[in-house]
Design a protein around this motif. Sequence first.
Motif, PDB file in Angstrom:
ATOM      1  N   TYR A   1      -4.361  -5.450  -2.106  1.00 16.76           N
ATOM      2  CA  TYR A   1      -3.740  -5.119  -0.831  1.00 16.76           C
ATOM      3  C   TYR A   1      -4.137  -6.223   0.134  1.00 16.76           C
ATOM      4  O   TYR A   1      -5.325  -6.492   0.328  1.00 16.76           O
ATOM      5  CB  TYR A   1      -4.245  -3.790  -0.287  1.00 16.76           C
ATOM      6  CG  TYR A   1      -3.943  -2.598  -1.153  1.00 16.76           C
ATOM      7  CD1 TYR A   1      -2.632  -2.302  -1.527  1.00 16.76           C
ATOM      8  CD2 TYR A   1      -4.954  -1.759  -1.579  1.00 16.76           C
ATOM      9  CE1 TYR A   1      -2.348  -1.201  -2.310  1.00 16.76           C
ATOM     10  CE2 TYR A   1      -4.676  -0.648  -2.364  1.00 16.76           C
ATOM     11  CZ  TYR A   1      -3.376  -0.383  -2.730  1.00 16.76           C
ATOM     12  OH  TYR A   1      -3.097   0.710  -3.503  1.00 16.76           O
ATOM     13  N   VAL A   2      -3.181  -6.892   0.721  1.00 16.41           N
ATOM     14  CA  VAL A   2      -3.458  -7.950   1.685  1.00 16.41           C
ATOM     15  C   VAL A   2      -3.799  -7.283   3.017  1.00 16.41           C
ATOM     16  O   VAL A   2      -3.029  -6.473   3.527  1.00 16.41           O
ATOM     17  CB  VAL A   2      -2.266  -8.913   1.821  1.00 16.41           C
ATOM     18  CG1 VAL A   2      -2.504  -9.936   2.907  1.00 16.41           C
ATOM     19  CG2 VAL A   2      -1.984  -9.589   0.487  1.00 16.41           C
TER      20      VAL A   2
ATOM     21  N   PHE B   1      -8.237  -9.572   1.596  1.00 15.39           N
ATOM     22  CA  PHE B   1      -7.652  -8.605   0.670  1.00 15.39           C
ATOM     23  C   PHE B   1      -8.679  -7.601   0.183  1.00 15.39           C
ATOM     24  O   PHE B   1      -9.883  -7.816   0.300  1.00 15.39           O
ATOM     25  CB  PHE B   1      -7.018  -9.319  -0.527  1.00 15.39           C
ATOM     26  CG  PHE B   1      -7.991 -10.121  -1.355  1.00 15.39           C
ATOM     27  CD1 PHE B   1      -8.654  -9.544  -2.427  1.00 15.39           C
ATOM     28  CD2 PHE B   1      -8.244 -11.443  -1.063  1.00 15.39           C
ATOM     29  CE1 PHE B   1      -9.545 -10.271  -3.191  1.00 15.39           C
ATOM     30  CE2 PHE B   1      -9.134 -12.194  -1.817  1.00 15.39           C
ATOM     31  CZ  PHE B   1      -9.788 -11.599  -2.891  1.00 15.39           C
ATOM     32  N   GLU B   2      -8.146  -6.500  -0.343  1.00 18.76           N
ATOM     33  CA  GLU B   2      -8.933  -5.473  -1.022  1.00 18.76           C
ATOM     34  C   GLU B   2      -8.316  -5.273  -2.397  1.00 18.76           C
ATOM     35  O   GLU B   2      -7.095  -5.352  -2.546  1.00 18.76           O
ATOM     36  CB  GLU B   2      -8.849  -4.133  -0.290  1.00 18.76           C
ATOM     37  CG  GLU B   2      -9.422  -4.121   1.087  1.00 18.76           C
ATOM     38  CD  GLU B   2      -9.151  -2.794   1.790  1.00 18.76           C
ATOM     39  OE1 GLU B   2      -8.416  -1.931   1.240  1.00 18.76           O
ATOM     40  OE2 GLU B   2      -9.667  -2.621   2.891  1.00 18.76           O
ATOM     41  N   THR B   3      -9.141  -4.977  -3.380  1.00 20.91           N
ATOM     42  CA  THR B   3      -8.631  -4.713  -4.718  1.00 20.91           C
ATOM     43  C   THR B   3      -7.800  -3.440  -4.719  1.00 20.91           C
ATOM     44  O   THR B   3      -8.220  -2.423  -4.180  1.00 20.91           O
ATOM     45  CB  THR B   3      -9.797  -4.575  -5.717  1.00 20.91           C
ATOM     46  OG1 THR B   3     -10.555  -5.786  -5.704  1.00 20.91           O
ATOM     47  CG2 THR B   3      -9.294  -4.312  -7.121  1.00 20.91           C
ATOM     48  N   ALA B   4      -6.623  -3.494  -5.317  1.00 21.70           N
ATOM     49  CA  ALA B   4      -5.768  -2.317  -5.461  1.00 21.70           C
ATOM     50  C   ALA B   4      -6.250  -1.553  -6.696  1.00 21.70           C
ATOM     51  O   ALA B   4      -6.247  -2.098  -7.793  1.00 21.70           O
ATOM     52  CB  ALA B   4      -4.311  -2.731  -5.612  1.00 21.70           C
TER      53      ALA B   4
ATOM     54  N   ARG C   1       0.808  -1.217   0.000  1.00 24.58           N
ATOM     55  CA  ARG C   1       0.000   0.000   0.000  1.00 24.58           C
ATOM     56  C   ARG C   1       0.845   1.273   0.000  1.00 24.58           C
ATOM     57  O   ARG C   1       0.406   2.323  -0.449  1.00 24.58           O
ATOM     58  CB  ARG C   1      -0.913  -0.031   1.224  1.00 24.58           C
ATOM     59  CG  ARG C   1      -2.010   0.947   1.238  1.00 24.58           C
ATOM     60  CD  ARG C   1      -2.885   0.771   2.466  1.00 24.58           C
ATOM     61  NE  ARG C   1      -3.492  -0.529   2.573  1.00 24.58           N
ATOM     62  CZ  ARG C   1      -4.713  -0.829   2.134  1.00 24.58           C
ATOM     63  NH1 ARG C   1      -5.428   0.070   1.539  1.00 24.58           N
ATOM     64  NH2 ARG C   1      -5.203  -2.034   2.298  1.00 24.58           N
ATOM     65  N   TRP C   2       2.097   1.211   0.476  1.00 23.08           N
ATOM     66  CA  TRP C   2       2.910   2.404   0.674  1.00 23.08           C
ATOM     67  C   TRP C   2       3.988   2.596  -0.383  1.00 23.08           C
ATOM     68  O   TRP C   2       4.974   3.257  -0.158  1.00 23.08           O
ATOM     69  CB  TRP C   2       3.532   2.386   2.067  1.00 23.08           C
ATOM     70  CG  TRP C   2       2.480   2.547   3.103  1.00 23.08           C
ATOM     71  CD1 TRP C   2       1.924   3.728   3.517  1.00 23.08           C
ATOM     72  CD2 TRP C   2       1.820   1.534   3.815  1.00 23.08           C
ATOM     73  NE1 TRP C   2       0.952   3.493   4.440  1.00 23.08           N
ATOM     74  CE2 TRP C   2       0.867   2.140   4.656  1.00 23.08           C
ATOM     75  CE3 TRP C   2       1.909   0.155   3.836  1.00 23.08           C
ATOM     76  CZ2 TRP C   2       0.028   1.432   5.495  1.00 23.08           C
ATOM     77  CZ3 TRP C   2       1.075  -0.550   4.667  1.00 23.08           C
ATOM     78  CH2 TRP C   2       0.155   0.093   5.480  1.00 23.08           C
ATOM     79  N   GLY C   3       3.841   1.997  -1.528  1.00 20.66           N
ATOM     80  CA  GLY C   3       4.834   2.181  -2.583  1.00 20.66           C
ATOM     81  C   GLY C   3       6.029   1.266  -2.411  1.00 20.66           C
ATOM     82  O   GLY C   3       6.007   0.335  -1.614  1.00 20.66           O
TER      83      GLY C   3
ATOM     84  N   GLY D   1       1.919   3.264   9.735  1.00 23.14           N
ATOM     85  CA  GLY D   1       1.155   2.054   9.470  1.00 23.14           C
ATOM     86  C   GLY D   1       1.891   1.017   8.650  1.00 23.14           C
ATOM     87  O   GLY D   1       1.425  -0.108   8.510  1.00 23.14           O
ATOM     88  N   ALA D   2       3.036   1.360   8.097  1.00 26.72           N
ATOM     89  CA  ALA D   2       3.754   0.421   7.226  1.00 26.72           C
ATOM     90  C   ALA D   2       4.160  -0.847   7.964  1.00 26.72           C
ATOM     91  O   ALA D   2       4.080  -1.944   7.418  1.00 26.72           O
ATOM     92  CB  ALA D   2       4.980   1.091   6.619  1.00 26.72           C
ATOM     93  N   THR D   3       4.597  -0.721   9.211  1.00 28.90           N
ATOM     94  CA  THR D   3       5.057  -1.901   9.949  1.00 28.90           C
ATOM     95  C   THR D   3       3.908  -2.764  10.448  1.00 28.90           C
ATOM     96  O   THR D   3       4.142  -3.878  10.899  1.00 28.90           O
ATOM     97  CB  THR D   3       5.956  -1.496  11.131  1.00 28.90           C
ATOM     98  OG1 THR D   3       5.220  -0.617  11.984  1.00 28.90           O
ATOM     99  CG2 THR D   3       7.224  -0.824  10.647  1.00 28.90           C
TER     100      THR D   3
END
Length: 127
Positions: free
Chosen positions: A110-111, A93-96, A60-62, A72-74
């Motif tokens: 996105y998991v 999951f959500e669709t990216a 999600r964060w590139g 939130g990355a960790t």
Amino acid sequence: MKSFTGFFFLLFCICSCDFHETQTSRDCIYSAIVVDLTGMDGCGFVFQLDNGDYLEPVWRWGWCGTPPLPEGATEDPLWNFDYVDGQRVRLGFETAEEGGSICMVGEQVYVTCLEVIGEEAVSVRIE
């Protein structure tokens, strides 16, 4: 006669809509196998659902891992996940929505939840 024509026009519009619902969930409800596609151009590890569909996990964060990390990355389920070919997992999951895939074997997602449920299983390979 106008109301009759209007009714059929409205009925046509409703029936022509695509009501296809994408499989998504924030809970770990889908079973999958980790599949190593690193030998294919632009591919890496993907998840193969029990129905045969492939999911391409994206972060999600590139892609830049240089400090400072985004908030939130960790906490992301993929943060410290060790991909092992053939490993059984449960995931949500959500669709990216943005971005394109070079690998193009499945839907980019996105998991949202990830649990290891087994070490190895038989995986189907794309040739």
